[in-house]
Design an enzyme around this catalytic site. Structure first.
Site, short mmCIF file in Angstrom:
data_model
loop_
_atom_site.label_atom_id
_atom_site.label_comp_id
_atom_site.label_asym_id
_atom_site.label_seq_id
_atom_site.Cartn_x
_atom_site.Cartn_y
_atom_site.Cartn_z
N LYS A 118 -47.16 -9.74 -4.35
CA LYS A 118 -46.35 -10.58 -5.24
C LYS A 118 -45.56 -11.55 -4.38
O LYS A 118 -45.27 -11.25 -3.21
CB LYS A 118 -45.36 -9.72 -6.04
CG LYS A 118 -44.85 -10.38 -7.29
CD LYS A 118 -45.82 -10.18 -8.45
CE LYS A 118 -45.33 -10.73 -9.74
NZ LYS A 118 -46.16 -10.24 -10.86
P1 NAD Z 1 -43.21 -17.47 -18.17
O1 NAD Z 1 -42.50 -18.22 -17.13
O2 NAD Z 1 -44.41 -18.06 -18.82
O3 NAD Z 1 -42.18 -17.04 -19.31
C1 NAD Z 1 -40.98 -16.39 -19.00
C2 NAD Z 1 -40.10 -16.39 -20.23
O4 NAD Z 1 -38.91 -15.65 -19.95
C3 NAD Z 1 -39.64 -17.80 -20.63
O5 NAD Z 1 -39.63 -17.90 -22.04
C4 NAD Z 1 -38.22 -17.86 -20.08
O6 NAD Z 1 -37.40 -18.76 -20.77
C5 NAD Z 1 -37.77 -16.44 -20.30
N1 NAD Z 1 -36.62 -16.07 -19.48
C6 NAD Z 1 -36.39 -16.34 -18.18
N2 NAD Z 1 -35.18 -15.89 -17.80
C7 NAD Z 1 -34.65 -15.32 -18.91
C8 NAD Z 1 -33.42 -14.68 -19.19
N3 NAD Z 1 -32.49 -14.53 -18.23
N4 NAD Z 1 -33.19 -14.21 -20.44
C9 NAD Z 1 -34.11 -14.36 -21.42
N5 NAD Z 1 -35.30 -14.96 -21.22
C10 NAD Z 1 -35.56 -15.43 -19.98
O7 NAD Z 1 -43.59 -16.04 -17.51
P2 NAD Z 1 -44.67 -14.99 -17.98
O8 NAD Z 1 -45.88 -15.22 -17.15
O9 NAD Z 1 -44.78 -14.98 -19.45
O10 NAD Z 1 -44.01 -13.64 -17.47
C11 NAD Z 1 -43.10 -12.89 -18.24
C12 NAD Z 1 -43.06 -11.46 -17.75
O11 NAD Z 1 -44.38 -10.90 -17.84
C13 NAD Z 1 -42.64 -11.27 -16.29
O12 NAD Z 1 -41.95 -10.05 -16.15
C14 NAD Z 1 -43.97 -11.19 -15.56
O13 NAD Z 1 -43.87 -10.53 -14.33
C15 NAD Z 1 -44.78 -10.41 -16.58
N6 NAD Z 1 -46.23 -10.55 -16.44
C16 NAD Z 1 -46.84 -11.75 -16.52
C17 NAD Z 1 -48.22 -11.82 -16.44
C18 NAD Z 1 -48.98 -13.11 -16.61
O14 NAD Z 1 -50.21 -13.06 -16.71
N7 NAD Z 1 -48.34 -14.26 -16.70
C19 NAD Z 1 -48.97 -10.66 -16.22
C20 NAD Z 1 -48.31 -9.44 -16.13
C21 NAD Z 1 -46.94 -9.39 -16.25
#
Ligand code: NAD
Length: 432
Positions: A118
């Protein structure tokens, strides 16, 4: 002489959340369950490599700013390091270490030929222009140099990054390996746009995998998802895709939040329209069809399912006491603190743990990597079918482990993952 009033005592700071320690504790619990030899536990309790780079970027103003980038490589015992790149102002070395270790467990649980990694950069991508974002990404991947590669360490999108970020990353890497190798390194990043070597189905993959988990759980719990209510924290890739897919099954999104605030709509949001709005505007702020609510009110909203899809440590004891749902499907990594989880258990709120629940993303990333190696383009149907089978299979193995060892689903995910890693270490032993 006037007396100076005493300075107000500064408010006590909450203790810093030690995400990596939390993940180490889960490892220790599960290691006991599977009777993992101590030498393997101690190897896995630290990442193999912690890479930190500093690099300058010319900003639009003509000024130069130095950024700090990270890549943590936790384990490559099962295959190349694999994991997302996060751009967030609060990202830290501790977070990346925790997230990298979780990738190792996730890839092992899903039977993928990948290890865990990561990384990312500590800054807010919302505060820079598109040109700046491109230059920051390109300098970061250039600085990482040969520390990444399609057979060594493969990056993907995470918080604050997306398919466009991966296109810049790929282009940078391709242009630094020399003309003849250009086409053979497509797999250095996954989550690319389909036209730039990505796969169909990757954009929705994490949300899709999460929905498969919810349906598996619902089957066992005799819970009909149709007509149920949903709240989602984080409306980016994971949260918005999960909400859209669930809305197609008749689940109504009644409250939603992101980094700009929280909205409520008792009639249910049109998840698809909200997703389009966020794609155009960058956040839910200003969306007309909802009433603004406070974070505390969001957590107390009456619903059936909660999908945390933002950051770690969002559900502490207060949030866990407030939640009015039956099920939490962890889209985010580490959204529930251990203290929060204790409260949820006491209150009978079930948790589908991150290591399984959001593993659809890395699973389809693996399909993308295979397609890149074979110069193939699979259909969306093929990707969807494979993902569905993979998620059901992993869910079954997790549920059987939990029954056999009388443990919760989180320990079961870790247990299944650690069994595979133990087997490999036992066969190969430690070099020399
Ligand atoms: P993203 O950047 O597309 O979305 C993140 C979201 O979280 C946004 O809506 C943002 O505004 C919100 N956010 C950020 N800080 C915040 C806060 N302090 N309070 C409330 N909301 C907040 O990211 P993503 O890819 O959707 O990832 C989200 C989660 O899922 C993370 O924990 C990431 O590690 C996990 N994840 C993502 C993937 C993937 O394929 N993208 C895969 C596995 C896990």
């Amino acid at each position: 002489m006037q007396s100076v009033p005493p300075a107000p005592a500064s408010a006590p700071q909450p203790p810093k959340y030690e995400f990596f320690k939390v993940i180490q504790n889960y490892l220790d619990d599960a290691a006991k369950l599977v009777q993992m030899p101590e030498y393997i536990r101690s190897i896995l309790s630290q990442p193999k490599n912690e890479i930190i780079v500093h690099f300058p970027v010319r900003m639009d103003s003509g000024e130069y700013r130095v950024f700090k980038g990270y890549r943590i490589q936790h384990s490559n015992i099962l295959g190349p390091y694999k994991g997302g790149m996060r751009y967030h102002e609060s990202a830290s070395l501790d977070d990346f270490k925790a997230l990298a270790a979780m990738m190792t467990w996730k890839c092992s649980l899903m039977n993928l030929p990948f290890g865990g990694g990561k990384g990312g950069i500590k800054f807010s991508p919302h505060g820079v222009s598109r040109h700046e974002l491109s230059r920051i990404t390109r300098r970061f991947f250039h600085a990482l140099g040969s520390n990444i590669g399609p057979d060594y360490d493969i990056a993907a999108p995470d918080v604050g990054t997306n398919a466009q970020t991966m296109a810049w990353a790929l282009d940078t890497y391709m242009n630094s390996v020399g003309m003849v190798s250009k086409q053979s390194v497509m797999g250095v990043v996954t989550g690319k746009p389909v036209s730039s070597g990505g796969t169909y189905g990757r954009e929705k993959a994490t949300g899709q995998g999460l929905v498969h988990c919810i349906l598996d759980w619902a089957d066992r719990a005799r819970f009909d998802v149709k007509g149920k209510k949903l709240i989602v924290q984080g409306f980016g890739n994971v949260g918005s895709n999960a909400a859209v897919l669930l809305s197609q099954l008749g689940v109504s999104l009644v409250a939603v939040g992101d980094h700009t605030g929280y909205l409520y709509n008792p009639e249910g949001f049109n998840a698809y329209r909200l997703k389009q709005y966020v794609e155009q505007n960058g956040s839910i702020a200003g969306y007309a069809n909802g009433t603004k609510i406070e974070r505390e009110q969001f957590f107390g909203t009456q619903a059936d399912i909660f999908v945390p899809a933002a950051l770690e440590n969002q559900v502490g004891t207060a949030e866990a006491e407030a939640l009015q749902v039956q099920l939490i499907a962890e889209g985010a990594n580490g959204p529930c603190s251990p203290e929060g989880e204790e409260v949820l258990k006491r209150r009978g709120i079930e948790i589908l743990p991150d290591v399984l629940c959001n593993a659809g993303g890395v699973t389809v990333s693996y399909y993308e990597w295979v397609q890149n190696r074979r110069s193939e383009q699979w259909t969306i149907q093929e990707v969807d079918q494979r993902l569905e089978l993979a998620m059901h299979d992993a869910y079954d193995r997790m549920a059987r482990f939990a029954k056999l060892h009388d443990c919760d689903y989180r320990r079961a995910c870790y247990g299944v993952a650690l069994q595979r890693i133990t087997q490999v270490y036992t066969e190969r032993e430690i070099f020399p």
